[in-house]
Write a protein that holds these residues in place. Structure first.
Motif, PDB file in Angstrom:
ATOM      1  N   SER A  81     -15.458  -0.757 -12.907  1.00  0.00           N
ATOM      2  CA  SER A  81     -14.993  -0.358 -11.589  1.00  0.00           C
ATOM      3  C   SER A  81     -16.119  -0.745 -10.637  1.00  0.00           C
ATOM      4  O   SER A  81     -17.171  -0.105 -10.611  1.00  0.00           O
ATOM      5  CB  SER A  81     -14.729   1.147 -11.519  1.00  0.00           C
ATOM      6  OG  SER A  81     -14.295   1.500 -10.221  1.00  0.00           O
ATOM      7  N   GLN A  82     -15.915  -1.818  -9.877  1.00  0.00           N
ATOM      8  CA  GLN A  82     -16.983  -2.432  -9.101  1.00  0.00           C
ATOM      9  C   GLN A  82     -16.887  -2.094  -7.615  1.00  0.00           C
ATOM     10  O   GLN A  82     -15.825  -2.195  -6.998  1.00  0.00           O
ATOM     11  CB  GLN A  82     -16.923  -3.956  -9.271  1.00  0.00           C
ATOM     12  CG  GLN A  82     -17.852  -4.747  -8.371  1.00  0.00           C
ATOM     13  CD  GLN A  82     -19.315  -4.461  -8.669  1.00  0.00           C
ATOM     14  OE1 GLN A  82     -19.727  -4.505  -9.815  1.00  0.00           O
ATOM     15  NE2 GLN A  82     -20.093  -4.180  -7.642  1.00  0.00           N
ATOM     16  N   LYS A  83     -18.012  -1.694  -7.030  1.00  0.00           N
ATOM     17  CA  LYS A  83     -18.096  -1.509  -5.584  1.00  0.00           C
ATOM     18  C   LYS A  83     -18.022  -2.885  -4.917  1.00  0.00           C
ATOM     19  O   LYS A  83     -18.733  -3.810  -5.323  1.00  0.00           O
ATOM     20  CB  LYS A  83     -19.416  -0.841  -5.206  1.00  0.00           C
ATOM     21  CG  LYS A  83     -19.606   0.538  -5.778  1.00  0.00           C
ATOM     22  CD  LYS A  83     -20.991   1.092  -5.470  1.00  0.00           C
ATOM     23  CE  LYS A  83     -22.085   0.337  -6.189  1.00  0.00           C
ATOM     24  NZ  LYS A  83     -23.417   0.948  -6.021  1.00  0.00           N
ATOM     25  N   THR A  90     -18.338  -9.206  -3.326  1.00  0.00           N
ATOM     26  CA  THR A  90     -16.979  -9.204  -2.777  1.00  0.00           C
ATOM     27  C   THR A  90     -15.895  -8.981  -3.819  1.00  0.00           C
ATOM     28  O   THR A  90     -14.738  -8.798  -3.469  1.00  0.00           O
ATOM     29  CB  THR A  90     -16.700 -10.548  -2.085  1.00  0.00           C
ATOM     30  OG1 THR A  90     -16.917 -11.604  -3.039  1.00  0.00           O
ATOM     31  CG2 THR A  90     -17.613 -10.755  -0.892  1.00  0.00           C
ATOM     32  N   ALA A  91     -16.239  -9.023  -5.102  1.00  0.00           N
ATOM     33  CA  ALA A  91     -15.229  -8.883  -6.149  1.00  0.00           C
ATOM     34  C   ALA A  91     -15.884  -8.415  -7.435  1.00  0.00           C
ATOM     35  O   ALA A  91     -17.100  -8.534  -7.616  1.00  0.00           O
ATOM     36  CB  ALA A  91     -14.517 -10.222  -6.378  1.00  0.00           C
ATOM     37  N   GLY A  92     -15.065  -7.912  -8.336  1.00  0.00           N
ATOM     38  CA  GLY A  92     -15.579  -7.417  -9.609  1.00  0.00           C
ATOM     39  C   GLY A  92     -16.207  -8.492 -10.461  1.00  0.00           C
ATOM     40  O   GLY A  92     -17.073  -8.202 -11.292  1.00  0.00           O
ATOM     41  N   SER A 102     -20.911  -0.474 -12.351  1.00  0.00           N
ATOM     42  CA  SER A 102     -20.817  -1.300 -11.150  1.00  0.00           C
ATOM     43  C   SER A 102     -22.196  -1.861 -10.807  1.00  0.00           C
ATOM     44  O   SER A 102     -23.208  -1.173 -10.918  1.00  0.00           O
ATOM     45  CB  SER A 102     -20.310  -0.465  -9.979  1.00  0.00           C
ATOM     46  OG  SER A 102     -20.410  -1.179  -8.759  1.00  0.00           O
ATOM     47  N   SER A 103     -22.237  -3.109 -10.396  1.00  0.00           N
ATOM     48  CA  SER A 103     -23.496  -3.675  -9.914  1.00  0.00           C
ATOM     49  C   SER A 103     -23.663  -3.321  -8.436  1.00  0.00           C
ATOM     50  O   SER A 103     -22.758  -2.771  -7.801  1.00  0.00           O
ATOM     51  CB  SER A 103     -23.518  -5.193 -10.106  1.00  0.00           C
ATOM     52  OG  SER A 103     -22.511  -5.806  -9.335  1.00  0.00           O
ATOM     53  N   MET A 138     -12.970  -2.113  -7.005  1.00  0.00           N
ATOM     54  CA  MET A 138     -12.114  -3.047  -7.720  1.00  0.00           C
ATOM     55  C   MET A 138     -12.178  -2.769  -9.217  1.00  0.00           C
ATOM     56  O   MET A 138     -13.236  -2.883  -9.842  1.00  0.00           O
ATOM     57  CB  MET A 138     -12.557  -4.486  -7.452  1.00  0.00           C
ATOM     58  CG  MET A 138     -11.624  -5.535  -8.045  1.00  0.00           C
ATOM     59  SD  MET A 138     -10.023  -5.581  -7.206  1.00  0.00           S
ATOM     60  CE  MET A 138     -10.427  -6.576  -5.770  1.00  0.00           C
ATOM     61  N   LEU A 139     -11.034  -2.375  -9.779  1.00  0.00           N
ATOM     62  CA  LEU A 139     -10.933  -2.201 -11.219  1.00  0.00           C
ATOM     63  C   LEU A 139     -10.667  -3.563 -11.839  1.00  0.00           C
ATOM     64  O   LEU A 139      -9.826  -4.317 -11.337  1.00  0.00           O
ATOM     65  CB  LEU A 139      -9.790  -1.237 -11.557  1.00  0.00           C
ATOM     66  CG  LEU A 139      -9.885   0.165 -10.939  1.00  0.00           C
ATOM     67  CD1 LEU A 139      -8.587   0.925 -11.148  1.00  0.00           C
ATOM     68  CD2 LEU A 139     -11.052   0.937 -11.534  1.00  0.00           C
TER      69      LEU A 139
END
Length: 876
Positions: free
Chosen positions: A63-65, A39-41, A24-25, A86-87
């Motif tokens: 899997s992004q915060k 706001t999104a992956g 995740s970034s 967000m996967l």
């Protein structure tokens, strides 16, 4: 399945489909000024979709915060979140609709074992290709629905970027939970259907004006909310009933002694606290600090909203720090930054919560009074002026004013509030003295793409004049005595940028000389040499010899490289939360601004100074490398989060193995030994959560220490002592002075206590309230406050206004009882009016304020102003 199992299953599934799993970034989007938060992956994938950066693989999964500000006011119901995971699986010009749909169906029906008969799909109106691929999965035609752009077109994330039509997968809970209408289908507002996965077919790049162009290669971006899928697979009706939130809510229930599920109002408060507490934890871990604008204000807004709901539960414990601590324990195995910055996260929350406590008390008291007054007048609206005063004077956020008022059946004139805010912005702007925009004026004058900078490897060269400027006007020739700006074809002079000041030096021909006193940079990349013609004249097109002042450049380089060493040392000593927030690198000194909550101790300052000087003594190699931005970040190079970087960046590296690696375009020494020495002059606060270090290196450090030694010799002379014994002598003298001061203060306090007792007989009743307005014998502000507290307590309900002359200046204290504050008496306003008569000012809370003035001859007039205020308010 637990959330951990779902996350793992998703990533392993796409790994089996030859996807590279990427971490995740940050919630702070790197190098993307179009977004406040991630706001999104697909945010970290934007450079790959646009071809700005080479992707590490054509197939990616993560899997992004994520954080979205649009739902802050809705948090508290059973479904809405600000922070979520967000996967997503992504194709960078590799596979497209066929594979995306087939794999989504496979994962949902086979890996997660969701019954096929429960699934529906939606597609964009004219997307026949997607329709066909859904039919190939075996999904019946009647459960593939077409919708328009509002429902089935995604993006872009931010004002511009990749976007395209999308296809969504819906889960059907069954007719029994629906609205019963024959038209009920996915996208109905009832509770029957929930979207579980969005497959975006990236085909376009949208500019800021909304224009779309086809991307060279279509791509895939998908998003599946982990929290929503967890809710579904665990058979819950609310995300707050899943294991992601259940423990957090159980903790809150235990702390406040109230059961979740027993009261709607209590349940909502608990949901707000745990959701915002979780979001705060991740925001702070990624470097967001409380502030009054941008990301900092989002953080502060969440925290204050959660504090308000905590008060409603009647807790005397910090529910937010408790929640954050639990979140860290729950999630640190997935997001290591939570473990690394755990103590810092809790400290930020606690300090911000403590700081808001007083504001909240005052704001709630004042707002309650406003609503009572409005109800008495049969009015159900808080006026724009009242809401603005709460915000501007007392720091009470408009969002809380609106939310509290709404809960009591009142509305707030938000449109009027915005007008008041705009008036304030206009007043603030008018108070500043703006010079005409030099950059804009020059860009209108010049038709130059940029200047070639050669100063990394050379300080002297021959070039030619491209343009001459006098003021903002282009001219053909400049003569002796004129101040001008010279723009050259190429130059070794560094134009001011990134905190580093511009070079100085000389430009000459055999018959002319120009002294460069500053070098500035005008966007996009024009370097202007500013100075004066001291001999002859210069014309456009003339060949010149240019030379940077070598000693000045090396002084700047020493300081600039030292800022990199300093940042690395601060992160080593204070923690990884340290982030640079600004700098000024000059020849004689430098300053470095960074995020940190508390003042550094003397021991911490000494340790940081030692670490930097140790690296100087090690004479570490300093080198630079031009590499792709994404690669630099992945290798650990430090960058400014808000900076917009090019595809290829310059990384400044110190030491092997690396001690420091930062993105930087400035000039530096070749090895740390050239810095000579490093010395911290000061460490101070420049705002909430922000610190500043000022330091010197090389010749500057030598001069600074020399001045301090000279000062020491002077002090020794004044004390009639040797320099070696100055500390002992000063300590003895200080002890004597402190003892004298203690005796004086004790005497003043005793006299003040006696005077307070004598003043009791002067309390009088005015309009039904007890009032004491008096001038007292000279005493300190502390004693004056203590006298006012004592007298007001004896009155029960009343107001005390005391004035004295202390150290030859007027000093005021006003103390007002809570019941009078509710009636409109404001200690701060009284102090301002009284102190203003004496040429001063003051302020404070509605119940207690203090001030000072300059003209002690107007004390009687000031006291009359206080009497006037009481009469005016009493008569109204």
């Amino acid at each position: 399945m637990t959330s951990d199992e779902i996350r793992t299953a998703f990533l392993e599934f796409f790994e089996s489909k030859e996807h590279k799993v990427v971490p995740s970034s940050s919630l702070i989007p790197h190098g993307d000024p179009t977004l406040l938060l991630t706001t999104a992956g697909m945010v970290q994938m934007k450079p790959y979709f646009l071809g700005e950066t080479v992707s590490p693989a054509l197939r990616l999964a993560s899997s992004q915060k994520c954080f979205r500000t649009t739902d802050i006011e809705l948090v508290g119901d059973p479904t809405h979140l600000t922070f979520f995971e967000m996967l997503g699986n992504f194709s960078i010009g590799d596979y497209f609709k066929k594979e995306a749909i087939a794999w989504a169906w496979e994962f949902v029906t086979e890996r997660l074992e969701i019954p096929r008969e429960r699934l529906w799909a939606t597609i964009f109106l004219d997307d026949d290709e997607a329709f066909q691929h859904w039919r190939e999965t075996g999904l019946s035609e009647e459960r593939i629905l077409r919708f328009g752009e509002a429902e089935n077109f995604w993006g872009p994330a931010g004002g511009s970027g990749p976007c395209g039509p999308c296809s969504e997968i819906f889960y059907d809970f069954g007719e029994e939970v629906g609205c019963g209408e024959s038209s009920c289908a996915p996208n109905c507002d009832c509770a029957r259907f929930t979207e579980i996965w969005n497959l975006v077919f990236i085909q376009f790049d949208q500019d800021k004006d909304g224009n779309r162009t086809l991307l060279p290669k279509p791509s895939i971006d998908t998003g599946m909310g982990l929290e929503r899928m967890t809710t579904l697979l665990q058979g819950k009706t609310s995300i707050y009933e899943t294991e992601l939130f259940a423990l957090l809510i159980d903790n809150i229930s235990r702390f406040v002694g109230k059961n979740y599920g027993s009261n709607d109002e209590t349940d909502q408060a608990m949901r707000v606290i745990v959701e915002h507490g979780r979001a705060l934890t991740f925001l702070i871990a990624d470097g967001v600090m409380p502030g009054n604008e941008g990301r900092g204000y989002v953080l502060r807004r969440l925290l204050r909203r959660a504090v308000l709901y905590s008060r409603g539960l009647g807790s005397d414990r910090s529910l937010l720090t408790e929640t954050a601590g639990t979140v860290i324990g729950q999630m640190e195995h997935v997001y290591l930054e939570l473990a690394q910055r755990g103590d810092f996260i809790l400290k930020v929350i606690q300090l911000e919560e403590d700081g808001f406590a007083e504001t909240l008390n005052t704001g709630l008291e004042l707002l309650g009074g406003l609503m009572e007054q409005a109800a008495g007048k049969n009015v159900d609206t808080i006026s724009a002026e009242e809401a603005f005063k709460l915000s501007d004077t007392y720091g009470f956020p408009i969002e809380l004013t609106s939310e509290i008022a709404s809960g009591r059946g009142f509305s707030v004139d938000l449109a009027g509030f915005e007008r008041e805010m705009e008036k304030q912005r206009v007043r603030a702007k008018a108070a500043q003295k703006f010079a005409p925009s030099e950059s804009a004026a020059l860009n209108n004058t010049l038709d130059i793409k940029g200047t070639i900078f050669t100063g990394y490897t050379s300080l002297k060269e021959k070039t030619s004049i491209l343009s001459l400027l006098v003021g903002n006007d282009s001219v053909g020739t400049v003569e002796m005595g004129q101040e001008a700006g010279l723009i050259l074809v190429d130059t070794p002079f560094y134009g001011e940028m990134g905190g580093q000041v511009g070079d100085i030096g000389e430009i000459s021909t055999p018959a002319a000389h120009f002294s460069v006193i500053d070098t500035i940079r005008i966007p996009p990349d024009i370097i202007v040499h500013r100075g004066r013609v001291t001999k002859g004249s210069f014309s456009v097109g003339v060949e010149v010899e240019v030379e940077v002042d070598r000693e000045n450049r090396f002084d700047i380089a020493r300081n600039h490289t030292a800022t990199h060493l300093l940042q690395a040392a601060l992160r080593q000593v204070l923690g990884e939360h340290i982030q640079q927030k600004g700098s000024l690198v000059a020849a004689d000194r430098f300053r470095f601004d960074f995020s940190h909550l508390a003042a550094m101790t003397k021991e911490e300052i000494a340790e940081v100074q030692w670490v930097v000087n140790d690296r100087v003594r090690q004479n570490l190699a300093v080198s630079d490398e031009d590499i792709p931005y994404r690669k630099a970040i992945e290798e650990g190079a430090i960058a400014f989060f808000d900076e917009k970087y090019a595809e290829v960046v310059r990384v400044l590296k110190i030491g092997r193995p690396l001690f420091s690696a930062e993105l930087c375009g400035g000039t530096h020494v070749n090895s740390t030994g050239e810095i000579g020495s490093f010395h911290i002059i000061s460490e101070s606060s420049i705002g909430a959560g922000l610190r500043r270090i000022e330091a010197v290196t090389g010749r500057g450090a030598e001069e600074h220490i020399g001045r301090r030694l000279l000062d020491l010799e002077k002090i020794a002379k004044y004390l009639d002592s040797e320099t070696e014994d100055v500390a002992n002598q000063a300590q003895n003298l200080s002890a004597e002075l402190k003892n004298e001061r203690r005796q004086r203060l004790a005497l003043e306090k005793q006299l003040a206590r006696g005077e307070a007792e004598s003043l009791e007989r002067k309390i009088r009743e005015v309009g039904g309230i007890n009032v004491l307005v008096e001038r007292v014998a000279p005493t300190s502000i502390d004693n004056l406050r203590e006298m006012s507290d004592s007298l007001r307590d004896k009155m029960k309900n009343g107001m005390v206004a005391l004035v004295t002359v202390y150290e030859d200046k007027p000093v005021f204290v006003v103390n007002v009882s809570p019941d009078l504050v509710a009636k409109g008496y404001k200690a701060g306003e009284i102090v301002k009016r009284a102190a203003g008569i004496t040429g001063g000012s003051g302020g404070g809370r509605p119940n207690l304020a203090q001030g000072g003035g300059t003209d002690k001859t107007k004390l009687d007039e000031a006291l009359k102003e206080v009497e006037k205020y009481i009469e005016e308010l009493g008569s109204s």
